[in-house]
Design a protein around this motif. Structure first.
Motif, PDB file in Angstrom:
ATOM      1  N   ASN A 113       0.810  -1.210   0.000  1.00 26.46           N
ATOM      2  CA  ASN A 113       0.000   0.000   0.000  1.00 26.46           C
ATOM      3  C   ASN A 113       0.842   1.256   0.000  1.00 26.46           C
ATOM      4  O   ASN A 113       2.045   1.234   0.306  1.00 26.46           O
ATOM      5  CB  ASN A 113      -0.923  -0.002   1.224  1.00 26.46           C
ATOM      6  CG  ASN A 113      -1.864  -1.185   1.257  1.00 26.46           C
ATOM      7  OD1 ASN A 113      -2.448  -1.541   0.230  1.00 26.46           O
ATOM      8  ND2 ASN A 113      -1.997  -1.815   2.416  1.00 26.46           N
ATOM      9  N   GLU A 114       0.179   2.342  -0.322  1.00 26.43           N
ATOM     10  CA  GLU A 114       0.826   3.665  -0.316  1.00 26.43           C
ATOM     11  C   GLU A 114       1.406   3.943   1.072  1.00 26.43           C
ATOM     12  O   GLU A 114       0.777   3.678   2.093  1.00 26.43           O
ATOM     13  CB  GLU A 114      -0.218   4.725  -0.674  1.00 26.43           C
ATOM     14  CG  GLU A 114       0.260   6.155  -0.445  1.00 26.43           C
ATOM     15  CD  GLU A 114      -0.893   7.147  -0.359  1.00 26.43           C
ATOM     16  OE1 GLU A 114      -0.615   8.317  -0.028  1.00 26.43           O
ATOM     17  OE2 GLU A 114      -2.052   6.755  -0.609  1.00 26.43           O
ATOM     18  N   GLU A 116       3.887   2.480   2.528  1.00 25.17           N
ATOM     19  CA  GLU A 116       4.681   1.385   3.078  1.00 25.17           C
ATOM     20  C   GLU A 116       6.090   1.406   2.498  1.00 25.17           C
ATOM     21  O   GLU A 116       6.333   1.951   1.415  1.00 25.17           O
ATOM     22  CB  GLU A 116       4.024   0.039   2.777  1.00 25.17           C
ATOM     23  CG  GLU A 116       2.732  -0.203   3.523  1.00 25.17           C
ATOM     24  CD  GLU A 116       2.249  -1.633   3.343  1.00 25.17           C
ATOM     25  OE1 GLU A 116       2.995  -2.560   3.721  1.00 25.17           O
ATOM     26  OE2 GLU A 116       1.133  -1.823   2.813  1.00 25.17           O
ATOM     27  N   ALA A 174       1.483   2.358  -6.122  1.00 27.14           N
ATOM     28  CA  ALA A 174       0.538   1.427  -5.512  1.00 27.14           C
ATOM     29  C   ALA A 174      -0.608   1.121  -6.473  1.00 27.14           C
ATOM     30  O   ALA A 174      -1.042  -0.033  -6.598  1.00 27.14           O
ATOM     31  CB  ALA A 174       0.014   1.991  -4.202  1.00 27.14           C
ATOM     32  N   ASN A 175      -1.083   2.157  -7.181  1.00 29.31           N
ATOM     33  CA  ASN A 175      -2.179   1.963  -8.134  1.00 29.31           C
ATOM     34  C   ASN A 175      -1.765   1.078  -9.305  1.00 29.31           C
ATOM     35  O   ASN A 175      -2.510   0.192  -9.737  1.00 29.31           O
ATOM     36  CB  ASN A 175      -2.679   3.317  -8.648  1.00 29.31           C
ATOM     37  CG  ASN A 175      -3.394   4.115  -7.571  1.00 29.31           C
ATOM     38  OD1 ASN A 175      -3.909   3.543  -6.605  1.00 29.31           O
ATOM     39  ND2 ASN A 175      -3.416   5.437  -7.720  1.00 29.31           N
ATOM     40  N   ASN A 178      -1.354  -2.538  -8.207  1.00 27.24           N
ATOM     41  CA  ASN A 178      -2.671  -3.144  -7.988  1.00 27.24           C
ATOM     42  C   ASN A 178      -3.331  -3.494  -9.323  1.00 27.24           C
ATOM     43  O   ASN A 178      -3.957  -4.559  -9.461  1.00 27.24           O
ATOM     44  CB  ASN A 178      -3.548  -2.175  -7.195  1.00 27.24           C
ATOM     45  CG  ASN A 178      -4.900  -2.784  -6.859  1.00 27.24           C
ATOM     46  OD1 ASN A 178      -4.984  -3.786  -6.162  1.00 27.24           O
ATOM     47  ND2 ASN A 178      -5.965  -2.170  -7.379  1.00 27.24           N
TER      48      ASN A 178
END
Length: 347
Positions: A113-114, A116, A174-175, A178
């Motif tokens: 995640n953002e 991290e 992160a995007n 994902n």
């Protein structure tokens, strides 16, 4: 327990005192005690991990201050420095190497995640992303991936490292990860340190190839045994081998020196008989031998006759070849005389 640790514990509220006592009991009941990090593990997954450890290890999560009190009471101060963030106490009767191996095997891939921190380099692999042409190619390029549109889809042209270990994950990265279904981290119990038999083990101490290590130990043991035997150095494991070796060497010496020992007599008689028969086989006149040895000479005669026949055949073949060669020479001479006569006739 040190007096200072005891005083700290006495000042705790009753419920905290009871929690420390339970933690201390767990520490006392098991041979190996360690600290594991549990950050980022969802509650349900943590419960599943605790259930999977049943029968092998016990995992107890509590407040860091209470874990510290319990470890100090048990005299495990070396583990206290590993308490920080979200951690728990793990206890087992297994050896630390088996515990580490089991915890590592239980880890599963998970998205990052953002915000991290990347546990290792994050790489977007070369190949077709499976995404149709559109703005996503710009997002890939924006995070540092070598991407472009080819053959009707977005392609990554080469393995692209988009974040190095220890760096923080951005929103854009992160995007993208994902969208691509890339899970760059592992979720599981992260063993920080463990104490067994008074020895502190760090993860790097436990991260070994057990099969290779076992093979190395077996090889070393075999070489040590060979050295002991070759140096005639008796030990509990080599004494029987050394006795057997000495017995064999003594027997060999006795046979070579023809020592008349009761234990050697059967072998000496067999050796003498074999030598006698070898000599008898060399005697042409079987009548000169005792009856029991005449069969040896008789068996040797056909072999000798076969050798003579072969020699005679070889000589006959040689004579035939010589006669053929002489005949060829005579023919050559006749041909030469005939050619000379023709030369005179038509000269």
């Amino acid at each position: 327990m040190s007096a200072q640790a005891e005083r700290k514990t006495e000042n705790l509220p009753q419920w905290k005192r009871e929690e420390v006592d339970e933690l201390a009991q767990i520490i006392d009941d098991y041979e190996s005690v360690g600290i594991v990090g549990i950050a980022g593990i969802p509650s349900k997954q943590l419960q599943d991990m605790r259930r999977d450890l049943y029968g092998t290890a016990v995992l107890r999560v509590s407040r860091n201050t209470l874990q510290t009190h319990a470890l100090e009471e048990a005299g495990l101060d070396d583990l206290v420095e590993h308490i920080g963030g979200q951690v728990g106490i793990i206890a087992t009767n297994e050896n630390p190497f088996s515990l580490y191996k089991e915890l590592e095997a239980s880890k599963t891939p998970a998205p990052i995640n953002e915000g991290e921190v990347a546990p290792n380099d994050i790489v977007i692999p070369e190949g077709d992303t499976g995404v149709d042409p559109g703005p996503f190619v710009g997002e890939l390029q924006g995070i540092g991936a070598n991407a472009r549109i080819e053959e009707g889809s977005i392609q990554v042209m080469e393995d692209s490292t988009v974040l190095e270990a220890g760096e923080e994950v951005s929103v854009d990265l992160a995007n993208v990860l994902n969208e691509l279904g890339i899970e760059p981290k592992e979720v599981g119990l992260d063993l920080r340190a463990v104490i067994a038999d008074g020895v502190l083990f760090d993860p790097e101490d436990l991260d070994i190839d057990i099969e290779a290590y076992r093979s190395d130990v077996a090889t070393a043991a075999a070489r040590a045994r060979n050295l002991s035997v070759n140096a005639s150095y008796p030990t509990e494991s080599t004494a029987s081998t050394l006795v057997a070796k000495a017995t064999g060497e003594a027997k060999s010496l006795g046979l070579q020196a023809a020592i008349e020992d009761e234990a050697l007599m059967p072998d000496l008689v067999s050796k003498a008989d074999a030598q006698l028969r070898a000599i008898a086989a060399q005697i042409d006149d079987e009548e000169a031998l005792p009856d029991e040895l005449q069969d040896v000479a008789a068996a040797a005669e056909p072999a000798a006759a076969d050798d003579e026949d072969e020699s005679a055949d070889d000589q006959t073949e040689d004579d035939a070849e010589t006669e053929d060669a002489d005949a060829d020479d005579d023919d050559d001479e006749d041909d030469g005389d005939g050619a000379a006569g023709l030369g005179e006739m038509f000269g």
